[in-house]
Design a protein around this motif. Structure first.
Motif, PDB file in Angstrom:
ATOM      1  N   ILE A 160       0.829  -1.208   0.000  1.00  0.00           N
ATOM      2  CA  ILE A 160       0.000   0.000   0.000  1.00  0.00           C
ATOM      3  C   ILE A 160       0.863   1.257   0.000  1.00  0.00           C
ATOM      4  CG2 ILE A 160      -1.668   1.330   1.355  1.00  0.00           C
ATOM      5  CD1 ILE A 160      -2.778  -1.398   2.343  1.00  0.00           C
ATOM      6  N   LEU A 161       1.865   1.281   0.866  1.00  0.00           N
ATOM      7  CA  LEU A 161       2.733   2.459   0.933  1.00  0.00           C
ATOM      8  C   LEU A 161       3.531   2.628  -0.353  1.00  0.00           C
ATOM      9  CD1 LEU A 161       4.039   2.216   4.614  1.00  0.00           C
ATOM     10  CD2 LEU A 161       2.173   3.614   3.710  1.00  0.00           C
ATOM     11  N   TYR A 162       3.972   1.528  -0.915  1.00  0.00           N
ATOM     12  CA  TYR A 162       4.719   1.560  -2.168  1.00  0.00           C
ATOM     13  C   TYR A 162       3.875   2.170  -3.285  1.00  0.00           C
ATOM     14  CZ  TYR A 162       7.238  -0.386  -6.238  1.00  0.00           C
ATOM     15  OH  TYR A 162       7.912  -0.562  -7.426  1.00  0.00           O
ATOM     16  N   ASP A 163       2.588   1.834  -3.305  1.00  0.00           N
ATOM     17  CA  ASP A 163       1.693   2.320  -4.351  1.00  0.00           C
ATOM     18  C   ASP A 163       1.307   3.782  -4.165  1.00  0.00           C
ATOM     19  OD1 ASP A 163       1.682  -0.142  -5.601  1.00  0.00           O
ATOM     20  OD2 ASP A 163      -0.186  -0.811  -4.658  1.00  0.00           O
ATOM     21  N   ILE A 164       1.223   4.225  -2.908  1.00  0.00           N
ATOM     22  CA  ILE A 164       0.617   5.530  -2.633  1.00  0.00           C
ATOM     23  C   ILE A 164       1.627   6.637  -2.348  1.00  0.00           C
ATOM     24  CG2 ILE A 164      -0.870   6.786  -1.012  1.00  0.00           C
ATOM     25  CD1 ILE A 164      -2.406   4.165  -0.635  1.00  0.00           C
ATOM     26  N   ILE A 165       2.580   6.349  -1.472  1.00  0.00           N
ATOM     27  CA  ILE A 165       3.510   7.388  -1.033  1.00  0.00           C
ATOM     28  C   ILE A 165       4.762   7.342  -1.895  1.00  0.00           C
ATOM     29  CG2 ILE A 165       4.917   8.218   0.884  1.00  0.00           C
ATOM     30  CD1 ILE A 165       2.783   7.202   2.760  1.00  0.00           C
ATOM     31  N   PRO A 166       5.152   8.479  -2.500  1.00  0.00           N
ATOM     32  CA  PRO A 166       6.326   8.493  -3.375  1.00  0.00           C
ATOM     33  C   PRO A 166       7.564   7.941  -2.664  1.00  0.00           C
ATOM     34  CG  PRO A 166       5.144  10.565  -3.518  1.00  0.00           C
ATOM     35  CD  PRO A 166       4.509   9.789  -2.394  1.00  0.00           C
ATOM     36  N   THR A 167       8.210   7.019  -3.311  1.00  0.00           N
ATOM     37  CA  THR A 167       9.395   6.391  -2.733  1.00  0.00           C
ATOM     38  C   THR A 167      10.220   5.825  -3.865  1.00  0.00           C
ATOM     39  OG1 THR A 167      10.140   4.749  -1.112  1.00  0.00           O
ATOM     40  CG2 THR A 167       8.261   4.140  -2.463  1.00  0.00           C
ATOM     41  N   VAL A 168      11.358   5.231  -3.534  1.00  0.00           N
ATOM     42  CA  VAL A 168      12.184   4.590  -4.557  1.00  0.00           C
ATOM     43  C   VAL A 168      11.428   3.382  -5.091  1.00  0.00           C
ATOM     44  CG1 VAL A 168      14.359   3.420  -5.032  1.00  0.00           C
ATOM     45  CG2 VAL A 168      14.303   5.362  -3.464  1.00  0.00           C
ATOM     46  N   ARG A 169      11.115   3.384  -6.372  1.00  0.00           N
ATOM     47  CA  ARG A 169      10.262   2.339  -6.946  1.00  0.00           C
ATOM     48  C   ARG A 169      11.038   1.095  -7.368  1.00  0.00           C
ATOM     49  NH1 ARG A 169       4.743   3.373  -6.230  1.00  0.00           N
ATOM     50  NH2 ARG A 169       4.646   5.582  -5.778  1.00  0.00           N
ATOM     51  N   SER A 170      12.334   1.216  -7.480  1.00  0.00           N
ATOM     52  CA  SER A 170      13.117   0.045  -7.869  1.00  0.00           C
ATOM     53  C   SER A 170      14.530   0.205  -7.343  1.00  0.00           C
ATOM     54  CB  SER A 170      13.146  -0.102  -9.393  1.00  0.00           C
ATOM     55  OG  SER A 170      13.761   1.024  -9.985  1.00  0.00           O
ATOM     56  N   VAL A 171      15.265  -0.874  -7.385  1.00  0.00           N
ATOM     57  CA  VAL A 171      16.650  -0.851  -6.962  1.00  0.00           C
ATOM     58  C   VAL A 171      17.527  -0.533  -8.173  1.00  0.00           C
ATOM     59  CG1 VAL A 171      18.512  -2.213  -5.952  1.00  0.00           C
ATOM     60  CG2 VAL A 171      16.163  -2.540  -5.159  1.00  0.00           C
ATOM     61  N   VAL A 188      23.635 -20.320  -2.252  1.00  0.00           N
ATOM     62  CA  VAL A 188      22.564 -19.354  -2.503  1.00  0.00           C
ATOM     63  C   VAL A 188      22.094 -18.744  -1.190  1.00  0.00           C
ATOM     64  CG1 VAL A 188      21.783 -20.592  -4.552  1.00  0.00           C
ATOM     65  CG2 VAL A 188      20.723 -21.076  -2.326  1.00  0.00           C
ATOM     66  N   ALA A 189      21.376 -17.639  -1.309  1.00  0.00           N
ATOM     67  CA  ALA A 189      20.675 -17.057  -0.164  1.00  0.00           C
ATOM     68  C   ALA A 189      19.243 -17.584  -0.149  1.00  0.00           C
ATOM     69  CB  ALA A 189      20.677 -15.539  -0.258  1.00  0.00           C
ATOM     70  N   ILE A 190      18.785 -18.023   1.006  1.00  0.00           N
ATOM     71  CA  ILE A 190      17.392 -18.403   1.194  1.00  0.00           C
ATOM     72  C   ILE A 190      16.669 -17.168   1.748  1.00  0.00           C
ATOM     73  CG2 ILE A 190      15.777 -19.856   2.473  1.00  0.00           C
ATOM     74  CD1 ILE A 190      17.305 -21.435   0.416  1.00  0.00           C
ATOM     75  N   VAL A 191      15.659 -16.701   1.032  1.00  0.00           N
ATOM     76  CA  VAL A 191      14.943 -15.486   1.422  1.00  0.00           C
ATOM     77  C   VAL A 191      13.505 -15.841   1.787  1.00  0.00           C
ATOM     78  CG1 VAL A 191      14.188 -13.182   0.713  1.00  0.00           C
ATOM     79  CG2 VAL A 191      16.384 -14.086  -0.096  1.00  0.00           C
ATOM     80  N   ALA A 192      13.034 -15.332   2.930  1.00  0.00           N
ATOM     81  CA  ALA A 192      11.654 -15.513   3.364  1.00  0.00           C
ATOM     82  C   ALA A 192      11.022 -14.139   3.548  1.00  0.00           C
ATOM     83  CB  ALA A 192      11.594 -16.307   4.667  1.00  0.00           C
ATOM     84  N   GLU A 193       9.993 -13.846   2.757  1.00  0.00           N
ATOM     85  CA  GLU A 193       9.338 -12.526   2.772  1.00  0.00           C
ATOM     86  C   GLU A 193       7.940 -12.667   2.197  1.00  0.00           C
ATOM     87  OE1 GLU A 193       7.966  -9.263   3.203  1.00  0.00           O
ATOM     88  OE2 GLU A 193      10.108  -9.012   3.642  1.00  0.00           O
ATOM     89  N   ASP A 194       6.920 -12.295   2.971  1.00  0.00           N
ATOM     90  CA  ASP A 194       5.550 -12.503   2.495  1.00  0.00           C
ATOM     91  C   ASP A 194       5.016 -11.348   1.659  1.00  0.00           C
ATOM     92  OD1 ASP A 194       5.412 -10.879   4.823  1.00  0.00           O
ATOM     93  OD2 ASP A 194       3.307 -11.381   5.078  1.00  0.00           O
ATOM     94  N   SER A 195       5.552 -10.143   1.820  1.00  0.00           N
ATOM     95  CA  SER A 195       5.069  -9.001   1.039  1.00  0.00           C
ATOM     96  C   SER A 195       5.584  -9.095  -0.395  1.00  0.00           C
ATOM     97  CB  SER A 195       5.546  -7.686   1.667  1.00  0.00           C
ATOM     98  OG  SER A 195       5.306  -6.598   0.797  1.00  0.00           O
ATOM     99  N   LYS A 196       4.670  -9.019  -1.358  1.00  0.00           N
ATOM    100  CA  LYS A 196       5.067  -9.154  -2.765  1.00  0.00           C
ATOM    101  C   LYS A 196       6.046  -8.064  -3.184  1.00  0.00           C
ATOM    102  CE  LYS A 196       0.684  -9.224  -3.933  1.00  0.00           C
ATOM    103  NZ  LYS A 196       0.015  -9.559  -2.658  1.00  0.00           N
ATOM    104  N   VAL A 197       5.764  -6.829  -2.793  1.00  0.00           N
ATOM    105  CA  VAL A 197       6.626  -5.730  -3.219  1.00  0.00           C
ATOM    106  C   VAL A 197       7.982  -5.816  -2.538  1.00  0.00           C
ATOM    107  CG1 VAL A 197       5.770  -4.071  -1.491  1.00  0.00           C
ATOM    108  CG2 VAL A 197       6.756  -3.236  -3.620  1.00  0.00           C
ATOM    109  N   ALA A 198       8.015  -6.178  -1.263  1.00  0.00           N
ATOM    110  CA  ALA A 198       9.295  -6.314  -0.573  1.00  0.00           C
ATOM    111  C   ALA A 198      10.105  -7.470  -1.150  1.00  0.00           C
ATOM    112  CB  ALA A 198       9.063  -6.520   0.923  1.00  0.00           C
ATOM    113  N   ARG A 199       9.406  -8.551  -1.495  1.00  0.00           N
ATOM    114  CA  ARG A 199      10.089  -9.712  -2.083  1.00  0.00           C
ATOM    115  C   ARG A 199      10.721  -9.334  -3.422  1.00  0.00           C
ATOM    116  NH1 ARG A 199       6.085 -12.869  -1.187  1.00  0.00           N
ATOM    117  NH2 ARG A 199       5.253 -13.055  -3.299  1.00  0.00           N
TER     118      ARG A 199
END
Length: 321
Positions: A160-171, A188-199
């Motif tokens: 929600i914050l990614y969509d609404i509040i201006p921020t860095v949209r990509s790396v 490899v790195a094993i990554v666990a993250e449930d947020s789609k945008v954070a992932r």
């Protein structure tokens, strides 16, 4: 309202037993089917609940940004959460949920607060397969009945914050400082993250710094993968760090949280050498103390790629030493 303002340290202690508290609230009726769904947010992210104050709308602000409010001498952006979720409140926007995510503070306007419930993360399931709304990260079952009972939709606030509040949209690759990382070639790195945008941002960031990664939506999914790779390492007669160079985990996740995942790794004699970095929007001294208790090697707040890169670099250097 005072019933919701509990001691945050008590809530932090729940994390050590894979439990958390969920604030339940209502946004009105869905504009498409008329249903009045129950929504939830982790109480640990909640700073306070306040009656709707005067909102000042700045020039150029568009829905779902309502404007800004002065709360405790701080100017905070206010987001119309029913508008985000596609709901119409029947009694209006009556309350603000003031939340803290990593380095930002914002308020979400809601119709009503329902209750606070204490749940085990095993009662929360990823919503990817069953819910089309991009702003829902998981579904919480509010009782132990696997075949019925009340459900709450847990919001993906990072999306929600990614969509609404201006921020860095990509790396941006050209903004990443060059570093070398002491990982075994092929690990490899094993990554666990449930947020789609954070992932997605983590995947971009790790690719940018040259660390191959396997992405997982829940802590339990990551744990199952770690166990499979440990069996492979044992069968090949190589250390687990030849397979897994790093585990990078969020804290809040369906089925198994990051504290439990970290503790499982660090209590297993065959896995404890795997460096673990916790990467979370939950900040504060209480969390950092728990990071130490469960044996994590590093902690970084979301999301600044060079800060994450620096913490990973330090952790891998320490594990090498």
């Amino acid at each position: 309202m005072d019933n919701f303002q509990k001691d945050i340290d008590e809530r932090a202690n729940l994390a050590l037993s894979n439990k958390f508290e969920l604030l339940l609230f209502r946004l009105g009726n869905d504009v498409t089917d008329g249903k009045a769904e129950l929504f939830g947010i982790n109480v640990f992210k909640l700073r306070e609940i306040v009656p709707m104050p005067t909102i000042t709308k700045a020039a150029g602000m568009k829905s779902p940004l309502l404007g800004v409010a002065r709360i405790r001498d701080q100017i905070i952006p206010v987001i119309d959460l029913p508008a985000v979720a596609g709901c119409t409140p029947s009694t209006g926007l009556n309350l603000l949920l003031v939340t803290e995510y990593a380095r930002s503070t914002q308020a979400f306007a809601v119709e009503a607060v329902d209750n606070i419930v204490r749940l085990d993360w095993s009662q929360v399931h990823a919503a990817d397969a069953g819910v089309s709304n991009r702003n829902i990260t998981s579904i919480a079952r509010l009782n132990s009945d696997e075949h019925g009972g009340d459900l709450a939709l847990v919001l993906d606030v990072e999306q929600i914050l990614y969509d609404i509040i201006p921020t860095v949209r990509s790396v941006q690759a050209d903004e990443i400082k060059a570093r070398t990382f002491k990982m075994t070639p092929g690990a490899v790195a094993i990554v666990a993250e449930d947020s789609k945008v954070a992932r997605s941002m983590l995947e971009q960031g790790l690719k940018g710094i040259g660390i191959p990664a396997l992405m997982h939506t829940t802590g339990l999914e990551a744990w199952e993968k770690i166990k499979v790779m440990a069996q492979q390492a044992q069968a090949e007669g190589v250390p687990i760090t030849d397979k897994i160079g790093l585990v990078l985990t969020d804290l809040e996740m369906p089925e198994m949280d990051g504290f439990t995942l970290t503790r499982n790794i660090k209590l297993d004699p065959t896995l404890k050498r795997i460096p673990v970095v916790i990467h979370s929007s939950l900040s504060g001294s209480a969390n950092e103390e728990h990071v130490r208790k469960v044996g994590a090697n590093g902690y970084v707040a979301k999301f600044e790629i060079n800060e994450l890169s620096s913490v990973i670099h330090q952790v891998l250097e320490q594990m090498e030493g």
